[in-house]
Write a protein that holds these residues in place. Structure first.
Motif, mmCIF file in Angstrom:
data_model
loop_
_atom_site.group_PDB
_atom_site.id
_atom_site.type_symbol
_atom_site.label_atom_id
_atom_site.label_comp_id
_atom_site.label_asym_id
_atom_site.label_seq_id
_atom_site.Cartn_x
_atom_site.Cartn_y
_atom_site.Cartn_z
ATOM 1 N N THR A 240 0.825 -1.210 0.000
ATOM 2 C CA THR A 240 0.000 0.000 0.000
ATOM 3 C C THR A 240 0.864 1.267 0.000
ATOM 4 O O THR A 240 0.593 2.211 -0.741
ATOM 5 C CB THR A 240 -0.921 -0.010 1.239
ATOM 6 O OG1 THR A 240 -1.667 -1.227 1.228
ATOM 7 C CG2 THR A 240 -1.885 1.157 1.226
ATOM 8 N N ASP B 185 0.117 -7.045 4.634
ATOM 9 C CA ASP B 185 -0.056 -6.229 3.445
ATOM 10 C C ASP B 185 0.369 -6.982 2.173
ATOM 11 O O ASP B 185 1.081 -6.441 1.328
ATOM 12 C CB ASP B 185 0.736 -4.915 3.592
ATOM 13 C CG ASP B 185 0.272 -3.854 2.602
ATOM 14 O OD1 ASP B 185 -0.762 -4.074 1.941
ATOM 15 O OD2 ASP B 185 0.951 -2.819 2.480
ATOM 16 N N ASN B 186 -0.042 -8.229 2.078
ATOM 17 C CA ASN B 186 0.191 -9.073 0.895
ATOM 18 C C ASN B 186 1.606 -9.615 0.757
ATOM 19 O O ASN B 186 1.944 -10.174 -0.288
ATOM 20 C CB ASN B 186 -0.168 -8.335 -0.413
ATOM 21 C CG ASN B 186 -1.657 -8.235 -0.613
ATOM 22 O OD1 ASN B 186 -2.430 -8.889 0.088
ATOM 23 N ND2 ASN B 186 -2.079 -7.421 -1.557
ATOM 24 N N GLU C 285 -3.859 -10.915 5.619
ATOM 25 C CA GLU C 285 -2.971 -9.850 5.141
ATOM 26 C C GLU C 285 -3.446 -8.464 5.565
ATOM 27 O O GLU C 285 -2.661 -7.529 5.600
ATOM 28 C CB GLU C 285 -2.823 -9.928 3.621
ATOM 29 C CG GLU C 285 -2.231 -11.233 3.142
ATOM 30 C CD GLU C 285 -0.753 -11.415 3.513
ATOM 31 O OE1 GLU C 285 0.020 -10.464 3.367
ATOM 32 O OE2 GLU C 285 -0.401 -12.517 3.958
ATOM 33 N N ILE C 286 -4.733 -8.343 5.880
ATOM 34 C CA ILE C 286 -5.209 -7.052 6.410
ATOM 35 C C ILE C 286 -4.659 -6.896 7.821
ATOM 36 O O ILE C 286 -4.207 -5.828 8.224
ATOM 37 C CB ILE C 286 -6.757 -7.002 6.443
ATOM 38 C CG1 ILE C 286 -7.322 -6.965 5.024
ATOM 39 C CG2 ILE C 286 -7.238 -5.781 7.231
ATOM 40 C CD1 ILE C 286 -8.835 -6.914 4.956
ATOM 41 N N LEU D 211 -1.477 3.271 6.259
ATOM 42 C CA LEU D 211 -2.474 2.727 5.337
ATOM 43 C C LEU D 211 -2.378 1.224 5.142
ATOM 44 O O LEU D 211 -3.373 0.549 4.984
ATOM 45 C CB LEU D 211 -2.326 3.406 3.964
ATOM 46 C CG LEU D 211 -2.735 4.867 3.957
ATOM 47 C CD1 LEU D 211 -2.093 5.588 2.794
ATOM 48 C CD2 LEU D 211 -4.245 4.994 3.869
ATOM 49 N N GLY D 212 -1.214 0.714 5.146
ATOM 50 C CA GLY D 212 -1.049 -0.726 4.921
ATOM 51 C C GLY D 212 -0.820 -1.452 6.225
ATOM 52 O O GLY D 212 -0.944 -0.895 7.306
ATOM 53 N N SER D 213 -0.494 -2.731 6.113
ATOM 54 C CA SER D 213 -0.334 -3.509 7.328
ATOM 55 C C SER D 213 0.966 -4.320 7.306
ATOM 56 O O SER D 213 1.101 -5.291 8.009
ATOM 57 C CB SER D 213 -1.531 -4.439 7.487
ATOM 58 O OG SER D 213 -1.716 -5.162 6.288
ATOM 59 N N ARG E 239 -8.128 4.909 8.006
ATOM 60 C CA ARG E 239 -8.297 3.470 7.786
ATOM 61 C C ARG E 239 -9.240 2.928 8.859
ATOM 62 O O ARG E 239 -9.019 3.155 10.053
ATOM 63 C CB ARG E 239 -6.922 2.794 7.893
ATOM 64 C CG ARG E 239 -6.926 1.305 7.592
ATOM 65 C CD ARG E 239 -5.494 0.763 7.688
ATOM 66 N NE ARG E 239 -5.492 -0.677 7.827
ATOM 67 C CZ ARG E 239 -5.230 -1.556 6.846
ATOM 68 N NH1 ARG E 239 -4.939 -1.109 5.645
ATOM 69 N NH2 ARG E 239 -5.240 -2.851 7.064
ATOM 70 N N ASN F 188 -4.501 -10.022 -5.553
ATOM 71 C CA ASN F 188 -4.672 -9.442 -4.225
ATOM 72 C C ASN F 188 -5.249 -10.532 -3.329
ATOM 73 O O ASN F 188 -5.727 -11.563 -3.811
ATOM 74 C CB ASN F 188 -5.603 -8.224 -4.278
ATOM 75 C CG ASN F 188 -5.465 -7.315 -3.046
ATOM 76 O OD1 ASN F 188 -4.805 -7.651 -2.060
ATOM 77 N ND2 ASN F 188 -6.113 -6.161 -3.101
ATOM 78 N N GLU F 189 -5.215 -10.284 -2.032
ATOM 79 C CA GLU F 189 -5.900 -11.214 -1.135
ATOM 80 C C GLU F 189 -7.410 -11.078 -1.359
ATOM 81 O O GLU F 189 -7.906 -9.985 -1.624
ATOM 82 C CB GLU F 189 -5.571 -10.906 0.322
ATOM 83 C CG GLU F 189 -6.240 -11.900 1.271
ATOM 84 C CD GLU F 189 -5.827 -11.709 2.724
ATOM 85 O OE1 GLU F 189 -5.381 -12.678 3.333
ATOM 86 O OE2 GLU F 189 -5.951 -10.581 3.227
ATOM 87 N N GLY G 59 -3.644 -2.098 -1.883
ATOM 88 C CA GLY G 59 -4.235 -0.819 -2.249
ATOM 89 C C GLY G 59 -5.743 -0.837 -2.382
ATOM 90 O O GLY G 59 -6.355 0.199 -2.666
ATOM 91 N N ALA G 60 -6.358 -2.018 -2.188
ATOM 92 C CA ALA G 60 -7.822 -2.066 -2.301
ATOM 93 C C ALA G 60 -8.466 -1.254 -1.173
ATOM 94 O O ALA G 60 -9.418 -0.498 -1.405
ATOM 95 C CB ALA G 60 -8.301 -3.511 -2.254
ATOM 96 N N ILE G 61 -7.927 -1.409 0.023
ATOM 97 C CA ILE G 61 -8.509 -0.660 1.147
ATOM 98 C C ILE G 61 -8.301 0.836 0.923
ATOM 99 O O ILE G 61 -9.222 1.640 1.102
ATOM 100 C CB ILE G 61 -7.895 -1.122 2.492
ATOM 101 C CG1 ILE G 61 -8.330 -2.568 2.783
ATOM 102 C CG2 ILE G 61 -8.325 -0.189 3.636
ATOM 103 C CD1 ILE G 61 -7.694 -3.193 4.007
ATOM 104 N N SER H 181 -0.746 -6.783 -5.937
ATOM 105 C CA SER H 181 -1.035 -5.387 -5.615
ATOM 106 C C SER H 181 -1.943 -5.252 -4.400
ATOM 107 O O SER H 181 -3.051 -5.775 -4.373
ATOM 108 C CB SER H 181 -1.716 -4.721 -6.821
ATOM 109 O OG SER H 181 -2.211 -3.451 -6.472
ATOM 110 N N ASP I 99 -10.106 -10.380 0.255
ATOM 111 C CA ASP I 99 -10.350 -9.824 1.593
ATOM 112 C C ASP I 99 -11.751 -10.099 2.133
ATOM 113 O O ASP I 99 -11.987 -9.984 3.325
ATOM 114 C CB ASP I 99 -10.097 -8.302 1.581
ATOM 115 C CG ASP I 99 -8.640 -7.970 1.303
ATOM 116 O OD1 ASP I 99 -7.760 -8.678 1.821
ATOM 117 O OD2 ASP I 99 -8.380 -6.997 0.569
HETATM 118 N N1 GLU Z 1 -5.669 -6.745 0.546
HETATM 119 C C1 GLU Z 1 -5.490 -5.504 1.245
HETATM 120 C C2 GLU Z 1 -5.509 -4.345 0.272
HETATM 121 O O1 GLU Z 1 -5.308 -4.550 -0.897
HETATM 122 C C3 GLU Z 1 -4.247 -5.683 2.019
HETATM 123 C C4 GLU Z 1 -3.437 -4.510 2.324
HETATM 124 C C5 GLU Z 1 -3.696 -3.772 3.628
HETATM 125 O O2 GLU Z 1 -3.706 -4.361 4.704
HETATM 126 O O3 GLU Z 1 -3.825 -2.577 3.506
HETATM 127 O O4 GLU Z 1 -5.769 -3.235 0.579
#
Ligand code: GLU
Length: 388
Positions: A45, A180-181, A175-176, A240-242, A97, A166-167, A83-85, A81, A169
């Motif tokens: 992210t 972060d993937n 991964e959340i 933003l990410g994890s 977030r 992506n995961e 960035g979905a969140i 990738s 989710d």
């Molecule tokens: N799959 C999530 C995403 O694409 C993982 C990344 C996260 O934790 O921000 O946003």
């Protein structure tokens, strides 16, 4: 456009073709692979958003130019990738977030489509179609899922498409919570039997101590992930990410066990991906360990926290780590912790050093009663044991 004007160095052990899981691989090499044929590129992210948290088109464009340049050379590329969140937050008007899991999942579901639009917009105009692939870590455990994921990804690559992974989710949140993937990227590298996994990050690589500490220096090659290295890895998470360095090192371990070399590099460094592909000294390089482990064994290495430890004598330590043997009751010296048959446990040597991880065949109580007994009773079958 990123120019590829410098002829790439081609090391003898540098170019490895995708091979069957069972096929023997060349000996591990500290020399960086150059001109890999199949590359998994992971963007976290923090590498694809701008300060306001929105996916940053310009940053993505710099990456896609490099991806397209490699694609034109016939390199098969899978992008992992996040960035979905982040994309979902802006679509839903969320400034921060979310903290609770259902809202994070819902945000990811809203953002995933937007994220794919962006990737498609940047890549498809230039030729290669993009494909959306959503996976979870469990897809490596369940054989039918693993085979289907492998078949789909293989065919996509043969068709010249660029899979964007992506995961999933909505159904899994590992991964959340943490990663972060990073681990999904290692999983994908295993599934497609990549030659190289590139983790593009917001740091240059692995440092001798936290990068903000004076005197911290970048490690260009790491042959072994030691407990010390894990301890000193930065544990900070971005807003933003994890992810974080610890989850990256875990991913490296999985990829490495899969026979995949890994480079962690700074995503914003101009031409970073091309330079890594050419085998230049960019970021931190982790050679692949040999031989490649079977997929199920990777899951064991990955499995939930070990519930206990089994201390073994020197003979058992050698048999397990070098002889590919099951762990027998005769070699067990002590049992620590309380676990049930089927739980993951660590196997440690006489000095307390970590030797392996495995799924134990006995409850801890019963095991304590049979330790040291002859008769070939298998405490951990070799198929359930991964040497670390
Ligand atoms: N799959 C999530 C995403 O694409 C993982 C990344 C996260 O934790 O921000 O946003």
């Amino acid at each position: 456009m990123v120019a590829l004007d410098r002829p790439a160095e081609r090391g003898a052990a540098g170019v490895t073709k995708a091979v069957d899981a069972e096929a023997p691989l060349p000996a591990a090499s500290a020399r960086r692979p150059a001109e890999a044929k199949r590359v998994v590129v992971k963007l976290g992210t923090s590498s694809l958003t701008s300060d306001d948290g929105m996916p940053d088109r310009q940053r993505l464009q710099r990456i896609t130019e490099q991806v397209l340049s490699l694609h034109r050379k016939g390199v098969q590329i899978v992008i992992v990738s996040s960035g979905a969140i982040a994309a979902g937050m802006s679509a839903l008007g969320l400034e921060r977030r979310p903290a609770d899991m259902p809202t994070l999942q819902a945000t990811a579901a809203v953002g995933q489509r937007r994220l794919m639009d962006l990737w498609a917009d940047l890549l498809e105009g230039e030729g290669p179609p993009v494909a959306q692939v959503l996976l979870t870590q469990h897809d490596i455990v369940q054989r039918s899922h693993y085979v289907n994921a492998r078949n789909t990804l293989e065919r996509l690559l043969e068709l010249g498409a660029i899979p964007i992974v992506n995961e999933n989710d909505t159904v899994a949140v590992e991964e959340i919570r943490y990663g972060d993937n990073d681990r999904i990227a290692a999983l994908v590298a295993n599934i497609v039997r990549a030659d190289l996994l590139v983790l593009l990050s917001d740091v240059e690589g692995v440092f001798t101590s936290h990068p903000s500490t004076p005197g911290a220096s970048l490690l260009t090659t790491v042959e072994e992930i030691t407990p010390d290295l894990l301890r000193s890895a930065a544990r900070g998470r971005s807003a933003l990410g994890s992810g974080g360095m610890a989850s990256k090192l875990e991913a490296v371990r999985i990829a490495s066990l899969s026979g995949v070399a890994v480079v962690i590099a700074f995503g914003d460094r101009p031409g970073a991906l091309i330079d890594v592909w050419q085998g230049q000294d960019v970021g931190t390089y982790f050679p692949a360990s040999r031989p490649r482990q079977a997929a199920r064994k990777l899951w064991i290495a990955w499995a939930p926290t070990a519930r206990g430890r089994i201390v073994v004598d020197e003979g058992a330590r050698r048999a397990v780590s070098h002889g590919n043997k099951s762990l027998l009751a005769a070699g067990v010296r002590a049992v620590e912790g309380s676990f049930k048959a089927g739980d993951a446990v660590e196997v440690v040597g006489p000095e307390g050093e970590l030797v392996a991880k495995g799924l134990v065949a006995f409850d801890s109580d019963l095991l304590a009663e049979i330790i040291g007994t002859k008769g070939g009773r298998e405490v951990i079958h070799r198929d359930q044991l991964v040497v670390l």
